[in-house]
Design a protein around this motif. Structure first.
Motif, mmCIF file in Angstrom:
data_model
loop_
_atom_site.group_PDB
_atom_site.id
_atom_site.type_symbol
_atom_site.label_atom_id
_atom_site.label_comp_id
_atom_site.label_asym_id
_atom_site.label_seq_id
_atom_site.Cartn_x
_atom_site.Cartn_y
_atom_site.Cartn_z
ATOM 1 N N GLY A 68 0.787 -1.225 0.000
ATOM 2 C CA GLY A 68 0.000 0.000 0.000
ATOM 3 C C GLY A 68 0.817 1.272 0.000
ATOM 4 O O GLY A 68 0.306 2.341 0.309
ATOM 5 N N CYS A 84 0.244 -1.849 -6.870
ATOM 6 C CA CYS A 84 -0.380 -2.495 -5.715
ATOM 7 C C CYS A 84 -1.899 -2.366 -5.688
ATOM 8 O O CYS A 84 -2.566 -3.102 -4.959
ATOM 9 C CB CYS A 84 0.227 -1.982 -4.412
ATOM 10 S SG CYS A 84 -0.017 -0.246 -4.086
ATOM 11 N N GLU A 85 -2.468 -1.469 -6.476
ATOM 12 C CA GLU A 85 -3.925 -1.337 -6.531
ATOM 13 C C GLU A 85 -4.553 -2.187 -7.626
ATOM 14 O O GLU A 85 -5.770 -2.236 -7.756
ATOM 15 C CB GLU A 85 -4.292 0.135 -6.732
ATOM 16 C CG GLU A 85 -3.888 1.011 -5.558
ATOM 17 C CD GLU A 85 -4.022 2.493 -5.840
ATOM 18 O OE1 GLU A 85 -4.700 3.178 -5.050
ATOM 19 O OE2 GLU A 85 -3.451 2.956 -6.842
ATOM 20 N N GLU A 124 -5.697 -5.548 -8.998
ATOM 21 C CA GLU A 124 -6.039 -6.867 -8.478
ATOM 22 C C GLU A 124 -5.492 -7.996 -9.346
ATOM 23 O O GLU A 124 -5.442 -9.147 -8.912
ATOM 24 C CB GLU A 124 -7.565 -7.011 -8.363
ATOM 25 C CG GLU A 124 -8.205 -6.137 -7.289
ATOM 26 C CD GLU A 124 -7.866 -6.585 -5.874
ATOM 27 O OE1 GLU A 124 -7.350 -7.709 -5.718
ATOM 28 O OE2 GLU A 124 -8.106 -5.810 -4.933
ATOM 29 N N ARG A 159 -2.038 3.970 -0.434
ATOM 30 C CA ARG A 159 -2.784 3.351 -1.527
ATOM 31 C C ARG A 159 -3.377 2.026 -1.058
ATOM 32 O O ARG A 159 -2.875 1.393 -0.123
ATOM 33 C CB ARG A 159 -1.854 3.126 -2.723
ATOM 34 C CG ARG A 159 -1.173 4.387 -3.210
ATOM 35 C CD ARG A 159 0.072 4.068 -4.014
ATOM 36 N NE ARG A 159 -0.257 3.436 -5.285
ATOM 37 C CZ ARG A 159 0.572 2.626 -5.944
ATOM 38 N NH1 ARG A 159 1.762 2.330 -5.432
ATOM 39 N NH2 ARG A 159 0.214 2.106 -7.094
ATOM 40 N N ASP A 160 -4.442 1.597 -1.734
ATOM 41 C CA ASP A 160 -5.013 0.293 -1.428
ATOM 42 C C ASP A 160 -4.035 -0.795 -1.854
ATOM 43 O O ASP A 160 -3.304 -0.640 -2.837
ATOM 44 C CB ASP A 160 -6.341 0.103 -2.162
ATOM 45 C CG ASP A 160 -7.425 1.030 -1.636
ATOM 46 O OD1 ASP A 160 -7.338 1.428 -0.458
ATOM 47 O OD2 ASP A 160 -8.350 1.345 -2.404
ATOM 48 N N GLN A 161 -4.043 -1.898 -1.120
ATOM 49 C CA GLN A 161 -3.180 -3.020 -1.447
ATOM 50 C C GLN A 161 -4.023 -4.195 -1.904
ATOM 51 O O GLN A 161 -4.811 -4.740 -1.137
ATOM 52 C CB GLN A 161 -2.319 -3.428 -0.249
ATOM 53 C CG GLN A 161 -1.480 -4.669 -0.481
ATOM 54 C CD GLN A 161 -0.489 -4.499 -1.633
ATOM 55 O OE1 GLN A 161 0.310 -3.571 -1.638
ATOM 56 N NE2 GLN A 161 -0.548 -5.398 -2.606
#
Length: 247
Positions: free
Chosen positions: A11, A38-39, A41, A169-171
Motif C-alpha cells: 500500500g 499495488c492497486e 487486483e 494506496r489500497d493493497q
C-alpha cells in the motif's frame, strides 16, 4: 557511485522514500523508487518484479547493470533495497538485475513456495506479536488513521504523518496469495536492517527470523516501521555503508 533500487511495502509508493533519496543524491548516488501496481487486483509478484526491473533499466539505460561512471569515478554499484512486503519482490529483482547487494529494511523474508498469507504464521510473526502484546501491551492495529500512525509511524512529525496517510494506496490481495517463485535465496550478498522502535514487526522476532532464514545477524537502528521518513539521514548512511565491499 551507487544506484539504489527501492521496492516499497504494501500500500505504499516511491514517494515514501523521497527523503532518503534526497540524502543519497546529496552523497552522489542515484535512486530508483518506482510505484508498484499495488492497486491492480490482477498484478502479482511477477508483475511487481517486472515493474521494478523495467524502472531500473529505464533509469540506468542498461540491460542488467547501472550506468557506467565517468573515467576516474570507479565502478558503479547496484543495490536493491526492500521494505516490508517488498521482501517478496526484491530478491527476484536483485537476481534479474545482477545486483551487487540486497538490503532488506524491516522486510519480510520468504521461503521458496511460501505465500505472503502463509508467512505470518510460518515465519513466527503471529506468535511473536501475541507474546509482545502479552508482555508489553503493544498491539498492531490499523482500523483508524490514529491506529495506523501509532503502529507504523509514531515517530513522525504530525504533518508528515498526515501526508503519508493521504498518499497511502489500497493493497490488492494477489501478491499475498502468489507462491514465492524462487527456488532459493539469490546468490547476492544480503544485509538486513531492523528498526528498533518498530511496533509492527517486533525486533526480537526479526532477529530470529533473519538468523533462521538467511543465516546472518541483522543490524539495527532506531526508528518506527516508517523510519525511511522519520530518520532519512541515518538510513541513508546505513545504505551507503552497505554498498561498500560485497565480500
Amino acid at each position: 557511485m551507487t544506484t539504489f533500487v527501492v521496492v516499497h511495502g504494501a500500500g505504499g509508493s516511491g514517494w515514501e522514500w523521497h527523503r532518503v533519496a534526497r540524502e543519497l543524491h546529496g552523497r552522489g548516488h542515484d535512486v530508483v523508487a518506482p510505484d508498484l501496481p499495488c492497486e491492480d487486483e490482477t498484478a502479482g509478484l511477477a508483475e511487481y518484479a517486472d515493474a521494478v526491473v523495467a524502472a531500473a533499466r529505464a533509469a540506468t539505460a542498461a540491460a542488467t547493470a547501472p550506468a557506467r561512471p565517468s573515467p576516474g569515478e570507479g565502478p558503479a554499484l547496484l543495490v536493491v533495497v526492500a521494505h516490508s512486503l517488498g521482501g517478496f519482490t526484491a530478491p527476484q529483482v536483485a537476481e534479474r538485475l545482477g545486483a551487487d547487494r540486497l538490503v532488506l529494511v524491516a522486510g519480510m523474508v520468504p521461503l521458496p513456495g511460501e505465500t505472503g498469507g502463509q508467512w505470518w504464521e510460518t515465519s513466527g510473526y503471529q506468535r511473536a506479536a501475541r507474546e509482545r502484546a502479552d508482555r508489553e501491551g503493544v498491539v498492531a492495529r490499523m482500523d483508524t488513521d490514529e491506529e495506523v500512525v501509532a503502529t507504523f509511524m509514531h515517530d513522525l512529525d504530525p504533518a508528515l504523518a498526515e501526508e503519508a496517510l493521504r498518499r497511502g494506496r489500497d493493497q490488492a490481495g494477489r501478491p499475498m496469495s502468489d507462491p514465492w517463485p524462487l527456488t532459493a535465496w539469490p546468490d547476492v550478498p544480503t544485509s538486513y536492517l531492523i528498526f528498533g522502535d518498530d511496533r509492527f514487526f517486533p525486533p526480537e522476532f526479526l532477529r530470529r527470523m533473519v538468523r533462521e532464514r538467511l543465516g546472518i545477524d541483522a543490524d539495527e537502528m532506531p526508528g518506527s516501521h516508517a523510519a525511511y521518513l522519520s530518520r532519512p539521514a541515518d538510513l541513508a548512511e546505513r545504505l551507503v555503508a552497505y554498498a561498500g565491499p560485497t565480500t
